[in-house]
Design a protein around this motif. Structure first.
Motif, mmCIF file in Angstrom:
data_model
loop_
_atom_site.group_PDB
_atom_site.id
_atom_site.type_symbol
_atom_site.label_atom_id
_atom_site.label_comp_id
_atom_site.label_asym_id
_atom_site.label_seq_id
_atom_site.Cartn_x
_atom_site.Cartn_y
_atom_site.Cartn_z
ATOM 1 N N ARG A 191 0.822 -1.205 0.000
ATOM 2 C CA ARG A 191 0.000 0.000 0.000
ATOM 3 C C ARG A 191 0.863 1.266 0.000
ATOM 4 N NH1 ARG A 191 -5.297 0.903 1.753
ATOM 5 N NH2 ARG A 191 -5.388 -1.200 2.669
ATOM 6 N N ALA A 192 1.934 1.283 0.772
ATOM 7 C CA ALA A 192 2.748 2.490 0.925
ATOM 8 C C ALA A 192 3.304 2.978 -0.406
ATOM 9 C CB ALA A 192 3.880 2.235 1.907
ATOM 10 N N SER A 193 3.770 2.057 -1.236
ATOM 11 C CA SER A 193 4.357 2.434 -2.530
ATOM 12 C C SER A 193 3.368 2.311 -3.682
ATOM 13 C CB SER A 193 5.585 1.577 -2.820
ATOM 14 O OG SER A 193 5.237 0.197 -2.864
ATOM 15 N N THR A 210 8.848 -8.257 -12.474
ATOM 16 C CA THR A 210 7.790 -7.390 -12.993
ATOM 17 C C THR A 210 7.333 -6.456 -11.881
ATOM 18 O OG1 THR A 210 7.035 -9.210 -14.403
ATOM 19 C CG2 THR A 210 5.567 -7.328 -14.173
ATOM 20 N N ARG A 211 7.181 -5.182 -12.208
ATOM 21 C CA ARG A 211 6.737 -4.203 -11.212
ATOM 22 C C ARG A 211 5.619 -3.347 -11.795
ATOM 23 N NH1 ARG A 211 7.795 1.124 -9.424
ATOM 24 N NH2 ARG A 211 7.897 1.326 -7.140
ATOM 25 N N TYR A 212 4.506 -3.280 -11.072
ATOM 26 C CA TYR A 212 3.375 -2.440 -11.436
ATOM 27 C C TYR A 212 3.290 -1.294 -10.431
ATOM 28 C CZ TYR A 212 1.628 -6.564 -14.010
ATOM 29 O OH TYR A 212 1.475 -7.644 -14.851
ATOM 30 N N HIS A 213 3.233 -0.082 -10.913
ATOM 31 C CA HIS A 213 2.947 1.058 -10.048
ATOM 32 C C HIS A 213 1.549 1.541 -10.393
ATOM 33 C CE1 HIS A 213 3.174 5.527 -9.065
ATOM 34 N NE2 HIS A 213 3.138 4.898 -7.913
ATOM 35 N N LEU A 214 0.605 1.332 -9.481
ATOM 36 C CA LEU A 214 -0.803 1.589 -9.751
ATOM 37 C C LEU A 214 -1.367 2.475 -8.647
ATOM 38 C CD1 LEU A 214 -1.701 -2.099 -10.673
ATOM 39 C CD2 LEU A 214 -1.076 -0.267 -12.255
ATOM 40 N N GLU A 215 -1.205 3.762 -8.797
ATOM 41 C CA GLU A 215 -1.626 4.731 -7.778
ATOM 42 C C GLU A 215 -3.112 4.586 -7.482
ATOM 43 O OE1 GLU A 215 -0.140 7.385 -5.098
ATOM 44 O OE2 GLU A 215 1.005 6.668 -6.825
ATOM 45 N N GLU A 216 -3.437 4.430 -6.215
ATOM 46 C CA GLU A 216 -4.798 4.280 -5.678
ATOM 47 C C GLU A 216 -5.387 2.906 -5.967
ATOM 48 O OE1 GLU A 216 -7.375 7.457 -6.757
ATOM 49 O OE2 GLU A 216 -6.097 9.020 -5.900
ATOM 50 N N ALA A 217 -5.050 2.295 -7.091
ATOM 51 C CA ALA A 217 -5.633 0.997 -7.431
ATOM 52 C C ALA A 217 -5.165 -0.088 -6.461
ATOM 53 C CB ALA A 217 -5.277 0.617 -8.859
ATOM 54 N N VAL A 218 -3.891 -0.070 -6.072
ATOM 55 C CA VAL A 218 -3.382 -1.063 -5.129
ATOM 56 C C VAL A 218 -4.075 -0.910 -3.774
ATOM 57 C CG1 VAL A 218 -1.352 -1.797 -3.830
ATOM 58 C CG2 VAL A 218 -1.163 -1.356 -6.281
ATOM 59 N N SER A 219 -4.199 0.333 -3.299
ATOM 60 C CA SER A 219 -4.882 0.566 -2.023
ATOM 61 C C SER A 219 -6.320 0.084 -2.092
ATOM 62 C CB SER A 219 -4.851 2.056 -1.667
ATOM 63 O OG SER A 219 -3.551 2.460 -1.316
ATOM 64 N N SER A 220 -6.971 0.357 -3.199
ATOM 65 C CA SER A 220 -8.356 -0.065 -3.369
ATOM 66 C C SER A 220 -8.472 -1.585 -3.316
ATOM 67 C CB SER A 220 -8.911 0.465 -4.692
ATOM 68 O OG SER A 220 -10.245 0.043 -4.888
ATOM 69 N N PHE A 221 -7.526 -2.285 -3.953
ATOM 70 C CA PHE A 221 -7.559 -3.751 -3.932
ATOM 71 C C PHE A 221 -7.349 -4.267 -2.509
ATOM 72 C CE2 PHE A 221 -5.646 -7.932 -4.121
ATOM 73 C CZ PHE A 221 -6.512 -8.604 -4.966
ATOM 74 N N LEU A 222 -6.382 -3.702 -1.790
ATOM 75 C CA LEU A 222 -6.116 -4.144 -0.423
ATOM 76 C C LEU A 222 -7.280 -3.831 0.509
ATOM 77 C CD1 LEU A 222 -2.350 -3.167 -0.038
ATOM 78 C CD2 LEU A 222 -3.303 -5.471 -0.226
ATOM 79 N N ASP A 223 -8.000 -2.734 0.237
ATOM 80 C CA ASP A 223 -9.169 -2.388 1.044
ATOM 81 C C ASP A 223 -10.230 -3.488 0.981
ATOM 82 O OD1 ASP A 223 -8.115 -0.015 1.916
ATOM 83 O OD2 ASP A 223 -9.125 1.218 0.403
ATOM 84 N N GLY A 224 -10.223 -4.232 -0.116
ATOM 85 C CA GLY A 224 -11.210 -5.297 -0.286
ATOM 86 C C GLY A 224 -10.862 -6.578 0.448
ATOM 87 N N LEU A 225 -9.684 -6.622 1.100
ATOM 88 C CA LEU A 225 -9.276 -7.808 1.839
ATOM 89 C C LEU A 225 -9.659 -7.671 3.311
ATOM 90 C CD1 LEU A 225 -5.695 -8.523 0.433
ATOM 91 C CD2 LEU A 225 -7.869 -9.505 -0.298
ATOM 92 N N SER A 226 -10.293 -8.677 3.826
ATOM 93 C CA SER A 226 -10.631 -8.695 5.246
ATOM 94 C C SER A 226 -9.377 -8.934 6.072
ATOM 95 C CB SER A 226 -11.638 -9.813 5.522
ATOM 96 O OG SER A 226 -11.703 -10.092 6.905
ATOM 97 N N PRO A 227 -9.292 -8.341 7.280
ATOM 98 C CA PRO A 227 -8.164 -8.651 8.163
ATOM 99 C C PRO A 227 -8.071 -10.138 8.494
ATOM 100 C CG PRO A 227 -9.341 -6.715 8.951
ATOM 101 C CD PRO A 227 -10.172 -7.315 7.853
ATOM 102 N N TRP A 228 -9.182 -10.874 8.288
ATOM 103 C CA TRP A 228 -9.189 -12.312 8.575
ATOM 104 C C TRP A 228 -8.962 -13.153 7.333
ATOM 105 C CZ3 TRP A 228 -13.334 -9.219 10.442
ATOM 106 C CH2 TRP A 228 -13.223 -8.871 11.786
ATOM 107 N N VAL A 229 -8.565 -12.518 6.216
ATOM 108 C CA VAL A 229 -8.327 -13.271 4.993
ATOM 109 C C VAL A 229 -7.268 -14.345 5.244
ATOM 110 C CG1 VAL A 229 -6.520 -11.719 4.127
ATOM 111 C CG2 VAL A 229 -7.913 -13.017 2.498
ATOM 112 N N PHE A 230 -7.438 -15.499 4.604
ATOM 113 C CA PHE A 230 -6.509 -16.630 4.697
ATOM 114 C C PHE A 230 -6.468 -17.260 6.089
ATOM 115 C CE2 PHE A 230 -4.004 -13.932 1.464
ATOM 116 C CZ PHE A 230 -4.821 -14.353 0.428
#
Length: 393
Positions: A191-193, A210-230
């Motif tokens: 999220r930080a980078s 391979t490196r993807y820099h996706l401003e806001e998109a990465v944070s948005s994806f991580l927001d969709g993960l529950s703290p209890w994921v996995f």
């Protein structure tokens, strides 16, 4: 749905005990290995402050609740201040329950043993100020209380390590029977980078980064993960067959906003992986696929023929995978193979959703369908595509 307010008229004396039971999982179902599913905070001037924590655990293929109970370091004055803060907040209790959220239950007991209760939803805004005040007074930031510990995933690291012993065709040096293939993959979502890094060590002299820099998109994806994921891992039975020439293991490390970390390890197979790994992998693949491989390898880009003056645009549209194709005329060049479009269908010209299978430019006399009879595409329908399966012409 509505919850229950607190009827303190049932009390016949001063409140001497307060119990707050908080559960972040609420109506969620399924095993949550190693996850704290409930906290019970008990306060009384004579007894002090006790915290009981409940975890779901598995031992010898049997699920049970592990209980940890301990006394908090709080003197009588501090406990009384916390109790008074709760009692003063009673008129402001937000007693609402939701089926898909966590919940809390507050129990007050008077000097004569009479009790009254209130229930509510464990959510970020519920009694937030009071909850923060209690955490500060008791010196415990990990208390669920009325609003829960709403952490988030800030970083996900996934590593895969596979080894295979291969018997090559060429002779090996004396004393060697196999060649070992040591294969590694590593994926980091940060999220930080706002980056995704995906590295593969195929051979010692062959690696891909391979490196993807996706401003806001990465944070948005991580927001969709529950703290209890996995959290749910079934695990393989003890009598599972093991290939002595091959091993494939994984490690997942989740770093939370509040500084906590979770680590999950196991064998890279269906029962060794978390139960929600397939859904995560599919969603993440779809997420990265949105950004594609660019134009260099895109056949639709390098194989596209530009339309000539006077040519008409015809699109072959199907309504199910592998189904019959129907010709429609397009009024612009905006449609490409794979697009979902709205078209008039059937005798009544009802609106249906179809997929463009091919695009043809041609003169009127070469049209694949009579120009005077052909129907026209009404527009794109990307947002409605998922709900359009089964539409018929």
């Amino acid at each position: 749905m509505d919850g229950y307010g607190m009827d303190i008229s049932m009390l016949r004396g001063p409140v001497v005990k307060v119990v707050l039971v908080s559960s972040p999982i609420g109506g969620r179902r399924g095993r949550l290995y190693g996850v704290e599913t409930e906290q019970r905070l008990s306060l009384s001037e004579k007894g002090g402050a006790f915290l009981t924590r409940y975890y779901e655990m598995e031992e010898d293929e049997e699920w049970h609740i592990r209980t940890i109970r301990g006394k908090l370091r709080a003197n009588r004055k501090t406990v009384r201040a916390v109790m008074e803060g709760i009692l003063e907040s009673l008129p402001h209790l937000q007693c609402v329950l939701a089926d898909d959220a966590g919940d809390w239950e507050l129990i007050l007991e008077d000097s004569k043993g009479n009790r009254c209760r209130a229930y509510g939803t464990l959510e970020g805004d519920c009694m937030a100020a009071l909850s923060d005040e209690i955490r500060e007074k008791l010196g415990r930031k990990d208390l669920f209380l009325f609003n829960g510990i709403y952490d988030r995933v800030d970083r996900l690291e996934f590593t895969l390590h596979r080894t295979e012993k291969i018997r090559p065709g060429d002779p090996l040096p004396e004393g060697f029977s196999y060649v070992t293939w040591d294969y590694h993959e590593k994926m980091v979502i940060d999220r930080a980078s706002e980056t995704v890094e995906y590295d593969r060590q195929i051979f010692e002299a062959a690696d891909v980064k391979t490196r993807y820099h996706l401003e806001e998109a990465v944070s948005s994806f991580l927001d969709g993960l529950s703290p209890w994921v996995f959290s749910i891992v079934e695990g393989n039975p003890k009598d599972v067959c093991v290939d002595p020439l091959r091993s494939c293991d994984y490690t997942i490390v989740l770093t939370m906003e509040k500084g906590g970390k979770r680590e999950i390890r196991g064998s890279y197979d269906k029962k060794g992986l978390p139960a929600d790994w397939p859904a995560f992998a599919e969603n993440f693949f779809r997420f990265l696929s949105y950004y594609g491989l660019g134009e260099i390898f895109n056949a639709a880009a390098y194989g596209k023929v530009r339309r000539r003056e006077g040519e008409l645009i015809f699109c072959a549209v199907s309504f199910e995978e592998g189904g019959q194709e129907y010709w429609y005329m397009a009024d612009s060049d905006e449609y490409e193979v794979g697009d979902f479009v709205q078209v008039p269908a059937g005798v009544d010209n009802h609106v249906a959703i179809g997929r463009v299978e091919s695009v043809v430019y041609c003169q009127k006399e070469e049209a694949p369908y009579p120009v005077d009879e052909v129907k026209h595409i009404m527009g794109t329908a990307a947002e409605a595509a998922e709900g359009s399966e089964g539409s018929t012409r």
